[in-house]
Design an enzyme around this catalytic site. Structure first.
Site, PDB file in Angstrom:
ATOM      1  N   ARG A 109      -9.406   7.180  -2.520  1.00 53.39           N
ATOM      2  CA  ARG A 109      -9.689   7.955  -1.306  1.00 53.39           C
ATOM      3  C   ARG A 109      -9.464   9.440  -1.556  1.00 53.39           C
ATOM      4  O   ARG A 109      -8.778   9.810  -2.517  1.00 53.39           O
ATOM      5  CB  ARG A 109      -8.728   7.492  -0.187  1.00 53.39           C
ATOM      6  CG  ARG A 109      -8.837   6.016   0.106  1.00 53.39           C
ATOM      7  CD  ARG A 109      -7.453   5.432   0.428  1.00 53.39           C
ATOM      8  NE  ARG A 109      -7.502   3.972   0.557  1.00 53.39           N
ATOM      9  CZ  ARG A 109      -7.705   3.320   1.695  1.00 53.39           C
ATOM     10  NH1 ARG A 109      -7.828   3.984   2.815  1.00 53.39           N
ATOM     11  NH2 ARG A 109      -7.763   2.015   1.720  1.00 53.39           N
ATOM     12  N   GLY A 164      -0.177   0.577   2.789  1.00 50.38           N
ATOM     13  CA  GLY A 164       0.942  -0.031   3.509  1.00 50.38           C
ATOM     14  C   GLY A 164       0.715  -1.497   3.819  1.00 50.38           C
ATOM     15  O   GLY A 164       1.649  -2.250   4.036  1.00 50.38           O
ATOM     16  N   GLY A 175      -0.250   5.877   1.547  1.00 42.88           N
ATOM     17  CA  GLY A 175      -0.339   4.757   0.606  1.00 42.88           C
ATOM     18  C   GLY A 175      -0.814   3.461   1.234  1.00 42.88           C
ATOM     19  O   GLY A 175      -0.993   3.354   2.445  1.00 42.88           O
ATOM     20  N   ASP A 234     -12.054   1.207   5.599  1.00 43.56           N
ATOM     21  CA  ASP A 234     -11.001   1.061   6.607  1.00 43.56           C
ATOM     22  C   ASP A 234     -11.563   0.901   8.012  1.00 43.56           C
ATOM     23  O   ASP A 234     -11.498   1.808   8.847  1.00 43.56           O
ATOM     24  CB  ASP A 234     -10.009   2.240   6.556  1.00 43.56           C
ATOM     25  CG  ASP A 234      -8.854   1.935   5.608  1.00 43.56           C
ATOM     26  OD1 ASP A 234      -8.922   0.916   4.906  1.00 43.56           O
ATOM     27  OD2 ASP A 234      -7.901   2.719   5.579  1.00 43.56           O
ATOM     28  N   ASP A 253      -7.335  10.006   4.473  1.00 41.08           N
ATOM     29  CA  ASP A 253      -6.913   8.795   3.748  1.00 41.08           C
ATOM     30  C   ASP A 253      -7.898   7.658   3.975  1.00 41.08           C
ATOM     31  O   ASP A 253      -7.806   6.627   3.313  1.00 41.08           O
ATOM     32  CB  ASP A 253      -5.503   8.370   4.174  1.00 41.08           C
ATOM     33  CG  ASP A 253      -5.347   8.253   5.686  1.00 41.08           C
ATOM     34  OD1 ASP A 253      -5.628   9.240   6.380  1.00 41.08           O
ATOM     35  OD2 ASP A 253      -4.972   7.168   6.171  1.00 41.08           O
ATOM     36  N   ASN A 254      -8.833   7.841   4.891  1.00 37.57           N
ATOM     37  CA  ASN A 254      -9.852   6.821   5.141  1.00 37.57           C
ATOM     38  C   ASN A 254     -11.226   7.263   4.662  1.00 37.57           C
ATOM     39  O   ASN A 254     -12.248   6.795   5.161  1.00 37.57           O
ATOM     40  CB  ASN A 254      -9.901   6.487   6.636  1.00 37.57           C
ATOM     41  CG  ASN A 254      -8.632   5.792   7.115  1.00 37.57           C
ATOM     42  OD1 ASN A 254      -7.915   5.193   6.314  1.00 37.57           O
ATOM     43  ND2 ASN A 254      -8.351   5.872   8.394  1.00 37.57           N
TER      44      ASN A 254
HETATM   45  P1  AMP Z   1      -4.935   3.375   9.048  1.00 34.64           P
HETATM   46  O1  AMP Z   1      -4.879   4.211  10.290  1.00 34.64           O
HETATM   47  O2  AMP Z   1      -5.191   1.920   9.297  1.00 34.64           O
HETATM   48  O3  AMP Z   1      -5.847   3.921   8.022  1.00 34.64           O
HETATM   49  O4  AMP Z   1      -3.457   3.396   8.439  1.00 34.64           O
HETATM   50  C1  AMP Z   1      -2.764   4.565   8.132  1.00 34.64           C
HETATM   51  C2  AMP Z   1      -1.565   4.242   7.264  1.00 34.64           C
HETATM   52  O5  AMP Z   1      -0.705   3.308   7.927  1.00 34.64           O
HETATM   53  C3  AMP Z   1      -1.909   3.618   5.915  1.00 34.64           C
HETATM   54  O6  AMP Z   1      -1.008   4.096   4.960  1.00 34.64           O
HETATM   55  C4  AMP Z   1      -1.728   2.144   6.184  1.00 34.64           C
HETATM   56  O7  AMP Z   1      -1.459   1.435   5.005  1.00 34.64           O
HETATM   57  C5  AMP Z   1      -0.523   2.147   7.133  1.00 34.64           C
HETATM   58  N1  AMP Z   1      -0.495   0.937   7.988  1.00 34.64           N
HETATM   59  C6  AMP Z   1      -1.295   0.640   9.040  1.00 34.64           C
HETATM   60  N2  AMP Z   1      -0.970  -0.553   9.574  1.00 34.64           N
HETATM   61  C7  AMP Z   1       0.072  -1.048   8.847  1.00 34.64           C
HETATM   62  C8  AMP Z   1       0.859  -2.236   8.892  1.00 34.64           C
HETATM   63  N3  AMP Z   1       0.654  -3.202   9.794  1.00 34.64           N
HETATM   64  N4  AMP Z   1       1.834  -2.379   7.961  1.00 34.64           N
HETATM   65  C9  AMP Z   1       2.051  -1.427   7.048  1.00 34.64           C
HETATM   66  N5  AMP Z   1       1.369  -0.292   6.950  1.00 34.64           N
HETATM   67  C10 AMP Z   1       0.375  -0.083   7.842  1.00 34.64           C
HETATM   68 MG    MG Z   2      -6.336   3.686   6.237  1.00 34.32          MG
END
Ligand code: AMP
Ligand code: MG
Length: 532
Positions: A214, A116, A114, A294, A284-285
């Site tokens: 996504r 985040g 989700g 992303d 998810d990306n």
């Molecule tokens: P990513 O690798 O950036 O695509 O992130 C993978 C997951 O981790 C996604 O669900 C993001 O929303 C969550 N996420 C990454 N960084 C943060 C953060 N600083 N705070 C909350 N959720 C995060």
């Molecule tokens: Mg992501």
């Protein structure tokens, strides 16, 4: 969830866009509001507001994106603009939410992920009728933040802001970026994962796209056995984002999946052409619209190396290395196909979509070969020619961008490696490949005797496929260092260079040079972590 302050109706920002918020209007939402971390079942979104920041300040914005949305220069400069795009105020009719998706991370099903640290403010319609979803990245916690803070640091926000717009100008499908706002708050990050967390300046990017759906949005209801929700999301996505597709039932679903596959092929072919490595191609990306999405530990190939990845988290397996991106995209489409399978009585249309990916990618790869080498078409021996060249570029440690740009200036009547002398990082390695390279150049030059075209035709063709400027990691890092010291002008300047990546732009040689020695191992310039 308490009410967020709204910008006054008297300012133009309040009524530039019309918000129809179709995603939240049409699809089931979470009955609970607010950021309590939780598993959210049976719903595709959760209502949540941005968490206000200390002192939002606009650091940079994209003039093209502001224009597309209808924001004039006064609106962009207004305090209300920084307030809205820093998460401190809303425009009336915005309906903020975080969306619910899962994903395969590094090859393994990861369950619910989700948004985040992304909060969609609303789905806006510009005056020309185009749909733009406005999403803040780093606007505070959501139900999907798990153990993290929902925030983003300035360095990663600068990188996402700049690269989104650079990719657009390079002609590679991408989400866009409207604004970069400094929050005035510190964010704690352990940049090297060594137990030394330190405060860093925080920032928020407003990213913009027709949709942020996504692959993982479809995978989560599938994994939970919620076929009704899955089908509702598929029907919604086709109706809203693929309205040109005709038919119904499985035929319509098959046509849609095939289009997702071909769009993904176009995106990855673009990455391979310009030397972009996404770094975290988890499902998810992956955007359902085939947009690059992303921007995290991404990087640009300096010296040509198909095995290179900028992502320290992936340093062991190098799953997301440059040269593997086409096959990883295919694998990711396979996960999407698996998620969609309950909507099909027979897997043949899904297999056909995956085949369409492979065929489209193969066709585009040949087009890329022709364009990068300046040929009118790509023959089988040109494919081999490019393969041999890749081997030489790697063995000789040659800068990909400088080489292809410089090759356009080759005198095919007297071919010499000197024309790309700037592209070599190591004199000894150049000496090592010199003989083989000369032979390659002679063969390449000979190919143009057969085409009968002028040097100008070749040069022009090459200049539309081989950028002079790419957003090299060290260039972004220099702009980041200055911004962290309080001066955002380097971001603005770099964005301006990246607006015309295929033009010569005399006087801007400093942005077209190869990676300097100091940047070879410096954090942010060669390797990047996900800690952002
Ligand atoms: P990513 O690798 O950036 O695509 O992130 C993978 C997951 O981790 C996604 O669900 C993001 O929303 C969550 N996420 C990454 N960084 C943060 C953060 N600083 N705070 C909350 N959720 C995060
Ligand atoms: Mg992501």
């Amino acid at each position: 969830m308490t009410e967020a302050p709204q910008v006054p109706a008297s300012v133009p920002l309040a009524h530039t866009l019309r918000f129809d918020n179709r995603f939240v209007q049409a699809l089931p939402g979470d009955p609970e509001a607010g950021a309590r971390r939780r598993q959210v079942e049976g719903a595709l979104w959760s209502p949540v507001l941005p968490t206000p920041v200390a002192s939002p300040r606009l650091l940079a914005y994209s003039a093209e994106m502001a224009d597309a949305l209808g924001f004039d220069a006064d609106t962009v400069a207004s305090p209300e603009f920084a307030a809205v795009f820093g998460g401190n105020a809303l425009v009336p009719d915005m309906k903020p939410y975080a969306s619910n998706y899962g994903g395969h991370q590094f090859g393994h099903w990861a369950g619910q992920l989700g948004d985040g640290r992304a909060i969609t403010l609303g789905e806006g319609l510009a005056a020309d009728g185009r749909r733009w979803e406005l999403q803040l990245k780093g606007a505070g916690p959501t139900p999907y933040s798990r153990t993290a803070d929902g925030r983003a640091v300035l360095r990663s926000s600068v990188r996402e802001f700049l690269c989104s717009e650079a990719m657009h100008h390079l002609g590679v499908p991408t989400t866009r970026a409207l604004s970069l706002v400094g929050t005035g708050d510190a964010v704690m990050r352990d940049m090297f994962y060594d137990g030394n967390a330190a405060p860093e300046p925080g920032a928020i990017v407003c990213r913009v796209a027709p949709s942020f759906i996504r692959f993982g949005h479809f995978e989560l209801p599938f994994a939970r056995g919620d076929v009704a929700l899955l089908q509702q999301l598929v029907d919604f996505t086709i109706a809203r984002d693929f309205p040109h597709l005709a038919g119904e039932g499985e035929a319509l679903y098959g046509a849609w999946f095939a289009e997702v596959c071909t769009r993904t092929a176009v995106m990855v072919a673009g990455w391979m052409r310009v030397g972009f490595v996404h770094g975290v191609m988890n499902t998810d990306n992956m955007s359902i619209l085939g947009l690059t999405i992303d921007y995290g530990p991404y990087g640009w190939v300096d010296d040509f190396d198909p095995d290179w990845t900028p992502n320290t988290t992936d340093a062991q397996g190098r799953r997301y290395r440059f040269g593997w991106q086409p096959r990883v995209a295919h694998w990711n489409l396979g996960r999407l196909a698996q998620a969609l399978a309950p909507l099909f009585g027979d897997v043949a249309p899904l297999q056909a979509g995956l085949d369409a990916y492979a065929e489209t990618y193969a066709r585009l790869d040949r087009e890329t070969i022709a364009a990068k080498l300046g040929l009118p078409d790509c023959r089988d021996d040109d494919v081999e020619r490019m393969q041999r060249l890749h081997g030489l570029l790697q063995a000789g440690e040659v800068d990909m961008t400088l080489f292809f740009r410089g090759l356009a200036d080759l005198d095919t009547a007297a071919p010499s490696l000197d024309v790309v002398a700037d592209a070599f990082y190591d004199a000894a390695k150049r000496t090592h490949v010199q003989g083989e390279f000369d032979a390659w150049l002679a063969g390449y030059a000979g190919r143009f005797q057969e085409t009968g075209e002028t040097g100008d035709t070749r040069r022009n063709r090459m200049h539309t496929a081989n950028p002079r400027f790419v957003m090299r990691n060290y260039l972004a890092q220099q702009a980041i260092d200055r911004a962290e010291a309080g001066n955002p002008s380097g971001i603005v300047e770099l964005l301006d260079v990246m607006r015309r990546p295929y033009d010569e732009q005399p006087g801007r040689d400093a942005f077209a040079g190869k990676r300097p020695d100091w940047a070879r191992t410096k954090a942010g310039c060669s390797m990047l972590s996900c800690s952002s």
